[in-house]
Scaffold this active site. Structure first.
Site, PDB file in Angstrom:
ATOM      1  N   CYS A 190     -37.811 -47.384 -36.341  1.00 28.08           N
ATOM      2  CA  CYS A 190     -38.820 -46.584 -35.635  1.00 28.08           C
ATOM      3  C   CYS A 190     -39.210 -47.066 -34.244  1.00 28.08           C
ATOM      4  O   CYS A 190     -39.249 -46.270 -33.310  1.00 28.08           O
ATOM      5  CB  CYS A 190     -40.066 -46.470 -36.510  1.00 28.08           C
ATOM      6  SG  CYS A 190     -39.750 -45.535 -38.009  1.00 28.08           S
ATOM      7  N   ALA A 215     -45.512 -48.549 -43.238  1.00 24.89           N
ATOM      8  CA  ALA A 215     -44.535 -49.529 -42.762  1.00 24.89           C
ATOM      9  C   ALA A 215     -43.626 -49.882 -43.924  1.00 24.89           C
ATOM     10  O   ALA A 215     -44.089 -50.021 -45.067  1.00 24.89           O
ATOM     11  CB  ALA A 215     -45.253 -50.776 -42.252  1.00 24.89           C
ATOM     12  N   GLU A 216     -42.325 -50.012 -43.660  1.00 25.98           N
ATOM     13  CA  GLU A 216     -41.407 -50.389 -44.730  1.00 25.98           C
ATOM     14  C   GLU A 216     -41.778 -51.781 -45.231  1.00 25.98           C
ATOM     15  O   GLU A 216     -42.249 -52.621 -44.473  1.00 25.98           O
ATOM     16  CB  GLU A 216     -39.967 -50.330 -44.214  1.00 25.98           C
ATOM     17  CG  GLU A 216     -39.545 -48.882 -43.994  1.00 25.98           C
ATOM     18  CD  GLU A 216     -38.136 -48.733 -43.437  1.00 25.98           C
ATOM     19  OE1 GLU A 216     -37.292 -49.614 -43.645  1.00 25.98           O
ATOM     20  OE2 GLU A 216     -37.894 -47.699 -42.786  1.00 25.98           O
ATOM     21  N   GLU A 267     -46.142 -39.906 -40.328  1.00 23.62           N
ATOM     22  CA  GLU A 267     -46.220 -40.928 -41.361  1.00 23.62           C
ATOM     23  C   GLU A 267     -46.428 -42.301 -40.717  1.00 23.62           C
ATOM     24  O   GLU A 267     -45.648 -42.711 -39.884  1.00 23.62           O
ATOM     25  CB  GLU A 267     -44.915 -40.907 -42.188  1.00 23.62           C
ATOM     26  CG  GLU A 267     -44.943 -41.842 -43.356  1.00 23.62           C
ATOM     27  CD  GLU A 267     -46.237 -41.682 -44.154  1.00 23.62           C
ATOM     28  OE1 GLU A 267     -46.468 -40.606 -44.714  1.00 23.62           O
ATOM     29  OE2 GLU A 267     -47.035 -42.639 -44.194  1.00 23.62           O
ATOM     30  N   LYS A 285     -36.603 -46.454 -31.321  1.00 20.24           N
ATOM     31  CA  LYS A 285     -36.326 -45.018 -31.170  1.00 20.24           C
ATOM     32  C   LYS A 285     -37.559 -44.282 -30.635  1.00 20.24           C
ATOM     33  O   LYS A 285     -37.451 -43.445 -29.756  1.00 20.24           O
ATOM     34  CB  LYS A 285     -35.878 -44.501 -32.532  1.00 20.24           C
ATOM     35  CG  LYS A 285     -36.324 -43.141 -32.963  1.00 20.24           C
ATOM     36  CD  LYS A 285     -35.720 -42.786 -34.306  1.00 20.24           C
ATOM     37  CE  LYS A 285     -36.729 -42.714 -35.430  1.00 20.24           C
ATOM     38  NZ  LYS A 285     -37.755 -41.705 -35.277  1.00 20.24           N
ATOM     39  N   THR A 299     -34.574 -38.407 -37.178  1.00 19.11           N
ATOM     40  CA  THR A 299     -34.664 -37.994 -35.770  1.00 19.11           C
ATOM     41  C   THR A 299     -34.193 -39.162 -34.907  1.00 19.11           C
ATOM     42  O   THR A 299     -34.984 -39.768 -34.188  1.00 19.11           O
ATOM     43  CB  THR A 299     -36.120 -37.629 -35.410  1.00 19.11           C
ATOM     44  OG1 THR A 299     -36.979 -38.714 -35.844  1.00 19.11           O
ATOM     45  CG2 THR A 299     -36.585 -36.361 -36.073  1.00 19.11           C
ATOM     46  N   PHE A 302     -34.222 -55.891 -41.506  1.00 21.75           N
ATOM     47  CA  PHE A 302     -34.980 -56.052 -40.257  1.00 21.75           C
ATOM     48  C   PHE A 302     -36.309 -56.757 -40.474  1.00 21.75           C
ATOM     49  O   PHE A 302     -36.899 -57.282 -39.539  1.00 21.75           O
ATOM     50  CB  PHE A 302     -35.146 -54.713 -39.530  1.00 21.75           C
ATOM     51  CG  PHE A 302     -36.295 -53.864 -39.982  1.00 21.75           C
ATOM     52  CD1 PHE A 302     -37.546 -53.979 -39.384  1.00 21.75           C
ATOM     53  CD2 PHE A 302     -36.136 -52.933 -41.002  1.00 21.75           C
ATOM     54  CE1 PHE A 302     -38.607 -53.176 -39.789  1.00 21.75           C
ATOM     55  CE2 PHE A 302     -37.184 -52.138 -41.408  1.00 21.75           C
ATOM     56  CZ  PHE A 302     -38.423 -52.266 -40.812  1.00 21.75           C
ATOM     57  N   LYS A 303     -36.766 -56.777 -41.752  1.00 33.46           N
ATOM     58  CA  LYS A 303     -37.912 -57.610 -42.112  1.00 33.46           C
ATOM     59  C   LYS A 303     -37.885 -57.800 -43.621  1.00 33.46           C
ATOM     60  O   LYS A 303     -37.037 -57.212 -44.302  1.00 33.46           O
ATOM     61  CB  LYS A 303     -39.225 -56.998 -41.644  1.00 33.46           C
ATOM     62  CG  LYS A 303     -39.579 -55.691 -42.318  1.00 33.46           C
ATOM     63  CD  LYS A 303     -40.978 -55.282 -41.882  1.00 33.46           C
ATOM     64  CE  LYS A 303     -41.397 -54.009 -42.554  1.00 33.46           C
ATOM     65  NZ  LYS A 303     -42.728 -53.598 -42.182  1.00 33.46           N
ATOM     66  N   LYS A 316     -48.616 -40.459 -33.041  1.00 29.29           N
ATOM     67  CA  LYS A 316     -47.650 -41.278 -33.782  1.00 29.29           C
ATOM     68  C   LYS A 316     -46.814 -42.123 -32.815  1.00 29.29           C
ATOM     69  O   LYS A 316     -46.651 -43.334 -32.999  1.00 29.29           O
ATOM     70  CB  LYS A 316     -46.758 -40.369 -34.632  1.00 29.29           C
ATOM     71  CG  LYS A 316     -45.557 -41.033 -35.241  1.00 29.29           C
ATOM     72  CD  LYS A 316     -45.902 -42.051 -36.307  1.00 29.29           C
ATOM     73  CE  LYS A 316     -44.679 -42.874 -36.661  1.00 29.29           C
ATOM     74  NZ  LYS A 316     -44.911 -43.878 -37.668  1.00 29.29           N
ATOM     75  N   ARG A 358     -31.666 -51.040 -40.143  1.00 31.91           N
ATOM     76  CA  ARG A 358     -31.510 -50.359 -38.859  1.00 31.91           C
ATOM     77  C   ARG A 358     -32.173 -51.158 -37.734  1.00 31.91           C
ATOM     78  O   ARG A 358     -33.317 -51.569 -37.852  1.00 31.91           O
ATOM     79  CB  ARG A 358     -32.100 -48.938 -38.952  1.00 31.91           C
ATOM     80  CG  ARG A 358     -31.236 -48.036 -39.824  1.00 31.91           C
ATOM     81  CD  ARG A 358     -31.846 -46.675 -40.022  1.00 31.91           C
ATOM     82  NE  ARG A 358     -32.982 -46.686 -40.919  1.00 31.91           N
ATOM     83  CZ  ARG A 358     -33.635 -45.594 -41.319  1.00 31.91           C
ATOM     84  NH1 ARG A 358     -33.269 -44.411 -40.874  1.00 31.91           N
ATOM     85  NH2 ARG A 358     -34.658 -45.698 -42.136  1.00 31.91           N
TER      86      ARG A 358
END
Ligand SMILES: NC(=O)c1ccc[n+]([C@@H]2O[C@H](COP(=O)([O-])OP(=O)(O)OC[C@H]3O[C@@H](n4cnc5c(N)ncnc54)[C@H](O)[C@@H]3O)[C@@H](O)[C@H]2O)c1
Length: 446
Positions: free
Chosen positions: A260, A147-148, A144, A263, A75, A322-323, A204, A330
């Site tokens: 996330c 965290a990545e 959800e 966005k 999304t 990104f981390k 969320k 992204r």
């Protein structure tokens, strides 16, 4: 979905995607080739795949056979038309809804797993009911919160699982209970929160907005620290020990990234605007503006420290993800810092332990700042961090990969142009130890 399959062996989970390359990678016998790098994930996939977890491109067939369908498509922020640069692009969600409506021949529970603007369930329901085959669709929101980088642990031990549905009707309640029963296989029921669907959708976005706001707040303080001699880590520790505030998400850095935060906050800003709430929109937008400022400020600090020019100077960028502990790039700060440096005609050499070369070029090309050829001329990607640093005028650490802490920084310093500068965008290194190496060391908020 892999964790659900692992924990619920009696449920068959089929993951479908229109991207056949991704599905092929999920089916690869070499578990190092899974499309997502995530600690602990290969073990989970290994246990469940072939037992009750299938990866496939046969979308219609999976819809037909399923009792419950999780919509987990992307999304992204809209890049065109009304709401460009802010609203969530719901075209992939709508396509899914239309496909489910067309294929479903019996009642289905449809779970919103993607992060969606509040009220999307209404649109989903309209499409499903008006284009479907007169079967009953129950829509549930189950955002959800993983965290990545820590996804498996977050899924196994969630702070809470949020399940929103039409809890005032029998059918709605039944559907919610079915999802509750799935999570109850491994999550304490006290942590399973059921709410109305709008609260769930909005919670969320709220959680991400609050987390990102803390990062932007501490980053705003980092700039004051640099002007005053306060140290942002000390400030963060001092305020974080206040139990009303807490210590998490107070780590100052070159800025948050990831798919996330930006966005979802832009999405919230857009919702506020469409609801006629400009003050609310401005309030949340400032979180993003502060984040952009921090990335630009860091790049400009590099340029001004290097005598106001980096033209044709070699700059090493350590870290592109990104981390740490993810191969996701992204909105990574590294992309924007590099872009600023390229505008100043620097030669950038990138090293990241998990991100492939083609991803790095694709990220820079996507900005559209300069011809793609120029990105390839000015940026080199290497597999060896020492090669990245050799003869460099400056190094910038843009991802907090643990391996960077253990480098032989003295050796690196010896092999660089002098004076040699080290810009620590993640406050990863111990400043005292680095001082002995001879670097001119610069960290955010010092
Ligand atoms: N990445 C995260 O850490 C995270 C965390 C929480 C929530 N989310 C939310 O989850 C959603 C997905 O995020 P992501 O990072 O996995 O995105 P992603 O872009 O990595 O994956 C989305 C996948 O959906 C597939 N797809 C698109 N349309 C499809 C269709 N019609 N049928 C079948 N497959 C289709 C795409 O091919 C792609 O593989 C987003 O809404 C995001 O906000 C992500």
């Amino acid at each position: 979905m892999s964790v659900i399959a692992q924990k619920c062996p009696e449920i068959h989970v089929t993951v479908v995607d229109i991207n056949d390359k991704r599905i092929a990678a999920w089916n690869d016998t070499d578990l190092d080739k899974l499309p997502i790098y995530e600690p602990g994930l290969p073990e989970v996939v290994k246990e469940a795949r072939g037992r009750n977890l299938t990866f496939s491109t046969a979308v219609d067939d999976a819809i037909d056979k399923a009792d419950m369908i999780f919509i987990s498509v992307n999304t992204p922020t809209k890049t065109y038309g009304v709401g460009k640069g802010m609203a969530a692009d719901l075209k992939y969600i709508e396509l899914c809804a239309r496909q489910i409506a067309r294929v479903a021949k019996d009642d289905k529970i449809v779970v919103e797993k993607s992060t969606l603007p509040v009220k999307t369930a209404q649109a989903l329901k309209n499409i499903l009911d008006n284009t479907g085959n007169d079967v009953d669709f129950q829509i549930i929101s189950n955002p959800e919160f993983l965290a990545e980088g820590t996804a498996i642990d977050d899924l196994l031990n969630p702070d809470r699982v949020l399940i929103g549905g039409d809890i005032h009707t029998n059918k709605g309640n039944e559907a919610v209970q079915k999802l509750v029963d799935i999570y109850a296989h491994w999550v304490d029921r006290k942590r399973l929160l059921t709410t109305n669907i709008w609260s769930s959708e909005l919670s969320k976005l709220t959680a991400n907005a609050f987390l990102a706001q803390r990062v932007s707040s501490i980053n705003a303080m980092s700039e004051i620290c640099e002007k005053t001699g306060a140290d942002v880590d000390e400030v963060a520790r001092a305020v974080g020990m206040d139990t009303r505030i807490g210590s998490k998400f107070l780590k100052s850095s070159v800025g948050f990234g990831g798919s996330c935060f930006q966005k979802d906050i832009l999405n919230l800003v857009y919702i506020s605007k469409t609801l006629g709430l400009p003050e609310v929109a401005d309030y949340w937008e400032q979180v993003i503006l502060m984040n952009d400022h921090q990335k630009r400020r860091f790049a400009m600090k590099m340029v001004s420290t290097l005598y106001n020019t980096v033209s044709d100077k070699k700059i090493a960028v350590l870290g592109w993800a990104f981390k740490k502990d993810t191969n996701d790039t992204r909105e990574s700060a590294a992309i924007y810092v590099t872009d600023h440096l390229l505008n100043e005609q620097a030669k950038v050499v990138v090293y990241d332990p998990k991100v492939p070369e083609e991803r790095i070029y694709a990220d820079l090309d996507a900005l559209g700042t300069r011809p793609e050829r120029e990105n390839r001329e000015r940026v080199t990607v290497v597999q060896d961090p020492y090669e990245a640093c050799e003869n460099a005028h400056a190094i910038s650490i843009l991802t907090e990969w643990d391996e960077f802490k253990d480098y032989n920084w003295e050796k690196i310093h010896k092999e660089m142009y002098k004076p040699a500068f080290l810009f620590d965008g993640r406050r990863l290194l111990d400043a005292d130890k680095i001082e002995k190496t001879g670097f001119d060391y610069y960290a955010i908020g010092k």
